[in-house]
Scaffold this motif. Sequence first.
Motif, PDB file in Angstrom:
ATOM      1  N   ASP A  69      -3.476   7.495   5.584  1.00 31.27           N
ATOM      2  CA  ASP A  69      -3.142   6.232   6.246  1.00 31.27           C
ATOM      3  C   ASP A  69      -2.338   6.478   7.525  1.00 31.27           C
ATOM      4  OD1 ASP A  69      -3.042   3.516   6.481  1.00 31.27           O
ATOM      5  OD2 ASP A  69      -1.665   3.188   4.814  1.00 31.27           O
ATOM      6  N   ASP A  70      -2.387   5.528   8.433  1.00 30.37           N
ATOM      7  CA  ASP A  70      -1.574   5.554   9.660  1.00 30.37           C
ATOM      8  C   ASP A  70      -1.749   6.865  10.415  1.00 30.37           C
ATOM      9  OD1 ASP A  70      -0.666   3.169   8.622  1.00 30.37           O
ATOM     10  OD2 ASP A  70       1.239   3.990   7.916  1.00 30.37           O
ATOM     11  N   GLU A  96      -7.998   0.694  11.816  1.00 32.84           N
ATOM     12  CA  GLU A  96      -7.181  -0.433  11.364  1.00 32.84           C
ATOM     13  C   GLU A  96      -6.806  -1.318  12.546  1.00 32.84           C
ATOM     14  OE1 GLU A  96      -4.132   1.094   8.165  1.00 32.84           O
ATOM     15  OE2 GLU A  96      -3.365   1.446  10.158  1.00 32.84           O
TER      16      GLU A  96
END
Length: 279
Positions: free
Chosen positions: A179-180, A236
């Motif tokens: 993630d991220d 995202e």
Amino acid sequence: NAITAVIALGVVLTLMQVDMASYHQLEGEMRRALARGDFRLHYQPQVDPSRRILGAEALLRWFNPDHGIIPPAKFITLAEETGLIVPLGDWVLRTACAQLALWAEIPATRDLTISVNVSASQFRQPDFVPRVREILAHTGADPSRLKLELTESLFVRDPDVAAEKMSALRDVGLRWSLDDFGTGYSSLHMLRNLPVDEIKIDKTFVSRMASEEQDRAIVRLLIDMCSTLGLFLVAEGVETEEQYRLLQAWGCDGFQGYLFGKAMPVFQFSRLAEAASAA
Ligand code: C2E
Ligand code: CA
Ligand code: CA
Ligand code: CA
């Protein structure tokens, strides 16, 4: 001068006490909320390049009787510091897996995946692997529909232990997502040595893409890298048709953002998926 110092110290101590008091108060409130069922999962759609729904990211919401909906940014850190993240994280996983089992019964939702955020302290629990296995077995969820999201910061401390845990659960059939991506201390070396299936480009890159040449370059590089390494790439924070178009053209695999929908209650998400499959 001494007097000022004493006064200053007094002010600091008072502030700290207030802080500690609200800290414990909040911790207590969270425990009660968990027992009472005031936490809910909301589901944010993820789509493919032809805008078909692939699944959802499960995002935690706290429905507080006095304060309304409290976003995770307000309580996740405290949950980690107090250790409450462990029962809370268990609850999130159980709820998401139970949902997968329900969706498996309906043609329109059968193939959907759910991505669940796992916090570093939750992942570091010595019994994390057996816990996840137990939850999968208990709910009857198909592990191949479940993705677990970790952030890069987790691998700074003990990359070998992390890799072992990830492999153990990957053997069960679930997938790992970073993630991220791009915001932490990730090295490409790490990517090579961890059993990762998916990368999520952080929304800061996506949001600056239209205006900043550098961000555009980084995103394109990540897309090429993922396709070379055989990793699934999710962008995202896709908010505009232009961002979606660019990412599509460059070969991005999955997309998540307000353009396709915010995180929503499960009944709403299921309805969306059913409408999409009927169309
Ligand atoms: P995250 O994992 O990076 O989740 C994505 C966040 O971006 C979510 O915020 C989501 O609502 C928001 N977002 C999605 N699309 C867009 C967009 O197009 N534009 C903008 N500006 N934002 C968008 P949210 O739900 O407030 O969650 C914040 C963070 O809290 C998450 O960041 C995650 O780190 C953490 N979190 C949420 N649920 C859980 C959970 O169940 N467990 C753990 N450990 N952490 C969680
Ligand atoms: Ca996430
Ligand atoms: Ca993220
Ligand atoms: Ca690709």
